[in-house]
Structures are given as structure tokens and as C-alpha cells.
Enzyme design. Structure first.
Site, PDB file in Angstrom:
ATOM      1  N   HIS A  20      23.500   0.697  10.455  1.00 23.92           N
ATOM      2  CA  HIS A  20      23.468   2.205  10.586  1.00 23.92           C
ATOM      3  C   HIS A  20      24.336   3.568  10.188  1.00 23.92           C
ATOM      4  CE1 HIS A  20      21.068   4.766  13.373  1.00 23.92           C
ATOM      5  NE2 HIS A  20      20.273   5.128  12.270  1.00 23.92           N
ATOM      6  N   TYR A  47      15.455  11.092  23.553  1.00 26.71           N
ATOM      7  CA  TYR A  47      16.297  11.303  22.218  1.00 26.71           C
ATOM      8  C   TYR A  47      15.136  11.077  21.116  1.00 26.71           C
ATOM      9  CZ  TYR A  47      19.167  10.104  17.925  1.00 26.71           C
ATOM     10  OH  TYR A  47      19.587  10.559  16.556  1.00 26.71           O
ATOM     11  N   THR A  65      20.159  13.285  10.084  1.00 23.51           N
ATOM     12  CA  THR A  65      19.336  13.305  11.739  1.00 23.51           C
ATOM     13  C   THR A  65      19.751  14.229  12.179  1.00 23.51           C
ATOM     14  OG1 THR A  65      20.448  11.999  13.111  1.00 23.51           O
ATOM     15  CG2 THR A  65      18.658  10.934  12.181  1.00 23.51           C
TER      16      THR A  65
END
Length: 786
Positions: A475, A591, A604
Site C-alpha cells: 500500500h 473511514y 487519499t
């Protein structure tokens, strides 16, 4: 070893008769072809730099400017207003001697034309940047577009009329703005209001007010200074402190996965599926390198998104460090690293500068599958070092993998284009328990056996024994939409472009003289083997605790939701709040990932989906309020959620700003009770939508079974849920739910059932709405097409 001899271009032996020199013409030819290929790539990159460097103009526009200036001068007019003459006066003395007066004038005119051309390019780029900084279009309602937005759309289309390369827009994208601190604090307090009692909310309000009046403004000044200096004031700190500084396992906690088609497996031949998958990925890499991919845009618009994350997609590895990991990116390698039954191989995918055909790659993969050699001592579970804690892996790497044979083999893995696991299991929705097998499929992609993946690679491909495939991605280097774009291309190219023969093999011919894949060699001492066992124990404990549930929701999809004139994403997010409320008897901090790629190097932002409006609707629906009242509250919740999403996309989010203020406070060595409490709040419901970005690649009308399963991730909080979903076509939504077995209050299957029921209950509620009422509210929806 044959491949070792072929890697040497010449060899010589000293004999009594002299030196016996033997040349390997095959090796020399390889060197020659590799050099030609390298120079072609350099020329292509130089060409692309020029093209994107002058965008939105074109290189040929320079000639137009030159001709225009010379034509004007031919008509005895001076378009430079005396500048050409001044340039001529300042030409070097040697040019005054060697050139005639007319030649000097022509040269001066060329210099002036070039400077004018560059100035025009800078002006056009500045105009485009200013245009892309306008975001009010996102907040306008369908059918009520302002004249300002109409003019803006026309200008953006005009400046974007020339076909752009992948990175053409990068220098024209605006920088992420720093929100006003009072706006962020106000929005934060609004977001936590439904989660706090009156006394708790009063206390938090006082903390926020004290922060704003004292420390907050000081931290804000430093942050604005960084925003003036840095390309993006968030991304570098976000990458370092959220991802790379984590010392715990990245497996499950950070890495995420992507799945194959739901109903279809194009071939059951493992080597063939590997051949097409590897080929498709390398074709995608070629498009990235040549910048032939179209720049990503906001769906339905001409607005470009940042493409910076594509730069580190291939040949990238996360290497462990003492305090922080490092993302290392190398130039393109001509091979991939392969793992099969405890052995590591280097699989060359180019021969004499030519990409091998899918059939040739299949042939090479089959050689690996047929290789009977056992693993070397400690080799089989070596990958467990990448699955455990980062500090022991750093220590082992520094002490035992920094020289010699271990370093050479580790370099092969880390510099490879990507990593491939040839799994000896079968996965997918199959057999007598398709639902349970989907869950096992997700767990396999998320962590496997904890040692048969290389979790540090930017992404790893898994090819199962029955031909099913999937990927596991790091990620830290990129977010899910970037990897999803890669995976969409791979699946579509594999199934619809490359294809298979009737007996399930790849198409094409085979050059059987190709050297065998190279087995990687290791010398793993007992100390490393001991640490491998410890890391594996940590990883297995984490993996066994993950509870995954994957299920396709087939009752309806976005087609029916849009008929209600409600955003599909808002509909799903509100359903998740209803499901959580029924599952846990309350609400939690939620979230939802939103992208900020409207800005340069954007990643993001968080959409806090648990809002006052959403909670009011959930309580009304479960509290027995009238259907009309519930529908009214649902529409308010939907509009509120959409507004939150738009604000996050346009740089007015809450959490990244507060995170950066916290980082500044740590650099300054000051403590903030407010920031400390905000950053420690657990996200018990973490959600993300996997977008389908290249729908044109999939023909769902003629091939309705080629439906993507999407992907998922592990739970963020020990007592929470991770939910990923993908809206497929008009009639299906696929969900991925994760939690931990160790928490007695969570259960992924139970929560999945609650999501299923919540979706149906809200649809039942809205489907009963009188058509006249629904039609009268149609104008409240945001405009989606520009």
C-alpha cells in the site's frame, strides 16, 4: 549450468601454443540486441519528455511561431518591437564575424521566436493550471449548471484537445491547498457530534477552541510554509509516517489483494494462465514506459487525475530499515522472480530484446513446475521474513544478505519487474461450498501460507493450480485505484486479447532453445533460519486471526439505485451505517477513502461517513418512524454524504490536515492534547470502493460472466471491520468484509448478513415512494457529466 555459460560473451584459456580465445556469438548478439533496445527506450523517453514538456502546445507549434515571425519581418514589420535588434547586438563576436548581416537577423529572429514560443507555453500551462483549480462544478446540481462552469468546461476542453501522454498534465495540476484551521476544526466537531455525549462533546469543543487559540495557528504557519515549498504538503509525510515507519508486519495490516473473475477461469492450465498474465502485465509496463496510457480522469468528465503513482509500479520493492523502510525503484528489469514449492527462480521474459510470446513464457513456467529439485536449507520459508516484524527483517538483511550469494539472489528478487507465486492450491468459487471457498480465496490472497509470497514487492501475482489468479499489493507506493487500473487491463488483455487455444494453452510458437529459468542460490545460516521461524510464528498468528467474508450482492445494483435519484456510493455507505448499528447497537468513527488526485501527487483523504444526517436516518428507520419521514431523512443523508465526498476530493477534508499539524507538532517538540486525542481515535469501520475505471475493456453484454470480484484488505482496528466493495455493471455489488476472530464482538459473516439486509430494507423503503414525489426531487442530484 548452461545459463551461466550463456551469460559470458567470451572465454579464454592459456595454452603452450598461446591464448585460446572462444567467443560466444549468441551472448554477443544478446548484448547487441539489449543495447539497441536500451537506446530505443532512451530515444522514446527523450521524445516523450519533449512532448509532455511543451503540453498543452505541440513541438510543431515552434515551427508555426518561427514562420509567423519571419513572415511578418518579410512584410517589413517588427513584431518584436525592437527585441530582435537587441538580441542581434548581443550575439557573440564570433557570430558577427562569420555571419552576414542578414544571417545575424535570421538567427536573432529564431532566438526571439523560440523565447516567444516558450513564453506562450508557460502562459498556456498557467491557464490550464488555473482552470484545473476550479472545483465549483462538482457542487452544482443537475440541470442547474452556471454560465461560469459552462465557459470553464469549454476552455478546459479547448486546452486539452491535443492527445495527451500519461504524464502530460502533471505540471499543470494545482497544488493541494491548506484549509483554514477554523474550518477544519468546525468540520471535525460536526463529524464527531453523533458519537459523543453532551458532556464529551463540550469537552472536545473546549479542547479544539484552546488548540485554535494557542498552538494551532503556530503549527498552521509552518504547514503553509511547507505547502509553498513542497509539491504536496501531505503525501511525503503520509507515505513515511503512516506506511514506511510502521515496524509491525505489513502483511494483512497494510497490503491488500485483488481477485480474478467471479464466475470464469479462462483456462485451468496453471502455466498457461501464468503465461498470459505475465505477458499482459509486461504489455502494461510497456504502455506506462512509453506513456501510451490515457491519463485517468474524473469519471464522465475531462478533468485529469494525477498519474505520479504509476512511476513506481514495476521494479519497486519496500526494503526494511532500522526506523523507517525505503521504497526502492530500479530501471526496467528483463525478468520476473518466481516462487514454486519453496524454490526461487529468475524467469527471463525477454530474449535478444524481444518480449517472449505468451506460449514461450508458458513453456518456461512449465519448466519451473516440472523441476524436481528440492528447496535449499532455509529457502522454503524465506519469504516469512517479509511477513513478520520489520526490525528483525532489517537486521537479518543487513547482516546476512548484504554480500555474497545471498545478496545476489536477493537483488534478483528485489529488482524484478514483479513477483510471481505458482501456488500448489486450488482457489475460487467452486465445489460444494462456493461461498466458503470465496472466503478462503480472499484469505489466500491476503496472506497465503505467510511465506509463499514476497510481501515487500510493489505487487505479487499468484497463479493457482486450477488456473485462478490474483494479486497482493504493497500500500505504501500507491493506492488501490492505481493497482485496480493495472489489474483491469491484465484481466481484460488475458481473456479477450491474448486468449487461449481449445485445449487451454497460450497462443503462439515456442523457441525451445531458450535457456532454462535460473534457480536462485542461497546460503542461509542457522541464525537466519531461527529468525525465519520467529517471523513465521508472528505472521501465522496474525493470519489465523483474520476473518474474511466475500459475497456478491445480486438483488440489485447501481442501475436500480440511480432510478431512485440517489448516489450509489451514498446508498451503500448509509447501508453500512445501518448494518453496523444493528450489529453493534451504536455508531462508530467511519473511514471512507476518497482520492485527492485532482491535485499534484495527491493520494487519499478521509470521508467521515458517520454523519448527523446518516445517524438520524438510521435511528428513524429502526425506531419505527413513518416511511415518508425516513425517506426524507435518507435523501438528506445522501446529499450530506455526497457533499462530504466532494469536499474531501477538493482539498477541504479534515483528517490529512490534522495529521500534518500533528507531524509539525512532533518536529517542534510540543504536545497538543487535542491532536493527540484526535489521532488516537480508532476507525472501527474502515471502508473503500474499488472503482471500475476501464469499463470499455469488458463487454458485459456479450460476456456477462466476466465479472470482476474486486479486492479487499484486513481490518484496521482490532475490534472493527474492514469493508471493500465494487459496483459491477448495473445489477451487482461485490463485498469484501474482514474482522478478527480474537474480538468476540465482531463476526464478518454476521456483518455481511446485516449489510445484505440493510441494502434490501432501504431499497424496499425507497421503492415504495410515490413516483410523483421522487420525480419532483430529481433536480437535487449533482451533475455527473461534463
Amino acid at each position: 549450468m548452461a545459463e551461466a555459460h550463456q551469460a559470458v560473451a567470451f572465454q579464454f584459456t592459456i595454452t603452450p601454443e598461446g591464448i585460446d580465445l572462444q567467443l560466444s556469438y549468441q551472448a554477443l548478439n544478446q548484448i547487441y540486441c539489449s543495447g539497441i533496445r536500451s537506446w530505443k527506450k532512451r530515444v522514446s523517453r527523450m521524445r516523450n519528455r519533449v512532448i509532455k514538456g511543451v503540453y498543452p502546445a505541440s513541438p510543431s507549434s515552434w515551427l508555426f511561431v518561427v514562420i509567423a515571425i519571419l513572415a511578418t519581418m518579410y512584410m517589413h514589420s517588427d513584431p518584436s518591437m525592437g527585441l530582435i535588434a537587441k538580441i542581434q547586438q548581443h550575439l557573440p563576436l564570433s557570430l558577427h564575424v562569420s555571419l552576414s548581416a542578414q544571417g545575424q537577423t535570421m538567427l536573432s529572429a529564431l532566438v526571439f521566436s523560440t523565447l516567444l514560443w516558450l513564453s506562450l507555453i508557460l502562459a498556456l500551462r498557467l491557464c490550464l493550471k488555473l482552470l484545473l483549480s476550479y472545483h465549483r462544478w462538482m457542487f452544482e446540481l443537475h440541470g442547474r449548471v452556471s454560465n461560469t462552469t459552462k465557459v470553464w468546461v469549454t476552455l478546459v476542453r479547448l486546452l486539452s484537445s491535443r492527445k495527451p501522454l500519461l504524464y502530460s498534465y502533471q505540471t499543470s495540476l494545482p497544488h493541494l491547498p491548506v484549509p483554514a484551521i477554523n474550518d477544519t476544526l468546525s468540520r471535525y466537531l460536526l463529524s464527531v457530534r453523533p458519537l459523543l455525549t453532551d458532556s464529551e462533546y463540550k469537552r472536545m469543543t473546549e479542547l479544539a477552541r484552546d488548540f485554535e487559540n494557542n498552538l494551532g495557528n503556530r503549527l498552521q504557519r509552518y504547514l503553509k510554509l511547507k505547502a509553498l515549498w513542497a509539491t504536496n504538503y501531505v503525501s511525503d509525510w503520509w507515505e513515511e509516517y503512516i506506511y514506511l515507519r510502521s515496524r509491525g508486519p505489513i502483511m494483512v495490516n497494510s497490503n491488500y489483494y485483488g481477485m480474478d473473475f467471479l464466475y470464469v477461469t479462462p483456462t485451468s492450465v496453471q502455466a498457461a494462465r501464468a503465461g498470459n498474465t505475465i505477458t499482459a502485465l509486461l504489455l502494461y509496463r510497456r504502455k506506462v514506459n512509453r506513456e501510451e496510457l490515457k491519463p485517468s480522469r474524473v469519471p464522465g468528465t475531462v478533468i485529469p487525475l494525477c498519474a505520479a503513482q504509476y512511476e513506481r509500479m514495476f521494479n519497486t520493492t519496500r526494503t526494511p530499515g532500522l526506523e523507517t523502510d525505503v521504497l526502492q525503484h530500479w530501471q526496467d528489469g528483463e525478468y520476473v522472480a518466481v516462487y514454486h514449492k519453496g524454490r526461487f527462480f529468475r524467469l527471463w521474459v525477454y530474449n535478444a530484446g524481444r518480449l517472449l510470446t505468451p506460449r514461450e513464457i508458458e513453456h518456461q513456467v512449465q519448466r519451473i513446475l516440472d523441476d524436481p529439485c528440492p528447496p535449499l536449507p532455509g529457502e522454503e520459508r524465506l519469504g516469512a521474513l517479509t511477513a513478520g516484524d520489520r526490525l528483525p527483517w532489517h537486521q537479518m538483511r543487513k547482516q546476512y544478505f548484504s554480500s555474497g550469494i545471498n545478496k545476489r539472489s536477493l537483488d534478483v528478487i528485489e529488482r524484478a519487474a514483479f513477483f510471481v507465486t505458482l501456488d500448489d492450491e486450488e482457489q475460487g468459487m467452486r465445489g460444494e461450498d462456493p461461498a466458503g471457498n470465496l472466503d478462503r480465496y480472499a484469505k489466500s490472497l491476503l496472506h497465503g501460507k505467510c511465506y509463499d509470497r514476497w510481501f515487500d514487492k510493489s505487487f505479487s501475482i499468484v497463479i493457482y493450480k486450477n488456473g485462478k489468479n490474483g494479486l497482493n499489493a504493497v500500500h505504501s507506493w500507491a493506492d488501490a485505484p492505481t493497482v485496480a487500473h493495472l489489474w483491469e487491463f491484465t484481466l481484460a488483455t488475458d481473456a479477450f486479447q491474448l486468449g487461449y487455444t481449445e485445449d487451454g494453452h497460450c497462443k503462439g510458437e515456442v523457441d525451445r532453445t531458450l535457456p532454462c529459468p535460473q534457480r536462485l542460490l542461497w546460503d542461509i545460516p542457522a541464525e537466519v533460519q531461527t529468525q525465519i521461524c520467529k517471523s513465521l510464528t508472528v505472521a501465522q498468528s496474525l493470519a489465523e486471526d483474520v476473518d474474511c467474508h466475500v459475497f456478491p450482492f445480486r438483488e440489485f445494483g447501481k442501475g436500480q439505485i440511480k432510478k431512485l435519484r440517489i448516489s450509489p456510493d451514498a446508498f451503500i455507505q448509509i447501508s453500512l451505517q445501518l448494518a453496523y448499528y444493528r450489529d453493534r447497537g451504536g455508531f462508530c468513527l467511519t473511514y471512507e477513502a476518497s482520492m485527492t488526485r485532482l491535485f499534484r501527487e495527491g493520494r487519499t483523504e478521509t470521508v467521515r461517513s458517520c454523519s448527523n444526517e446518516t445517524c438520524a436516518f438510521v435511528k428513524a428507520l429502526d425506531g419505527g418512524e413513518s416511511a415518508e419521514q425516513c425517506r426524507r431523512l435518507l435523501r438528506l443523508a445522501s446529499e450530506g454524504h455526497q457533499n462530504l465526498y466532494r469536499m474531501a476530493m477538493t482539498g477541504a477534508g479534515i483528517d490529512r490536515h490534522l495529521f500534518c499539524l500533528y507531524v509539525v507538532s512532533k518536529y517542534l517538540g510540543v504536545d497538543s492534547p487535542f491532536l493527540k486525542e484526535v489521532l488516537s481515535e480508532p476507525w472501527r469501520l474502515s471502508t473503500s470502493q474499488t472503482p471500475i475505471q476501464q469499463i470499455e475493456l469488458f463487454d458485459l453484454k456479450n460476456h456477462p460472466d466476466y465479472i470482476s470480484l474486486g479486492g479487499g484488505f484486513g481490518p484496521v482496528a482490532d475490534d472493527g471491520y474492514g469493508v471493500s466493495y465494487i459496483i459491477v455493471g448495473e445489477h451487482m455489488i461485490n463485498f469484501h468484509v474482514s474482522s478478527k476472530h480474537s474480538c468476540k464482538e465482531t463476526d464478518s459473516h454476521r456483518f455481511g448478513a446485516q449489510i445484505h439486509k440493510a441494502l434490501q430494507d432501504i431499497m424496499t423503503l425507497m421503492s415504495a415512494e410515490p413516483k410523483s414525489t421522487a420525480a419532483s426531487r430529481g433536480t437535487s442530484q449533482p451533475k455527473k457529466q461534463l
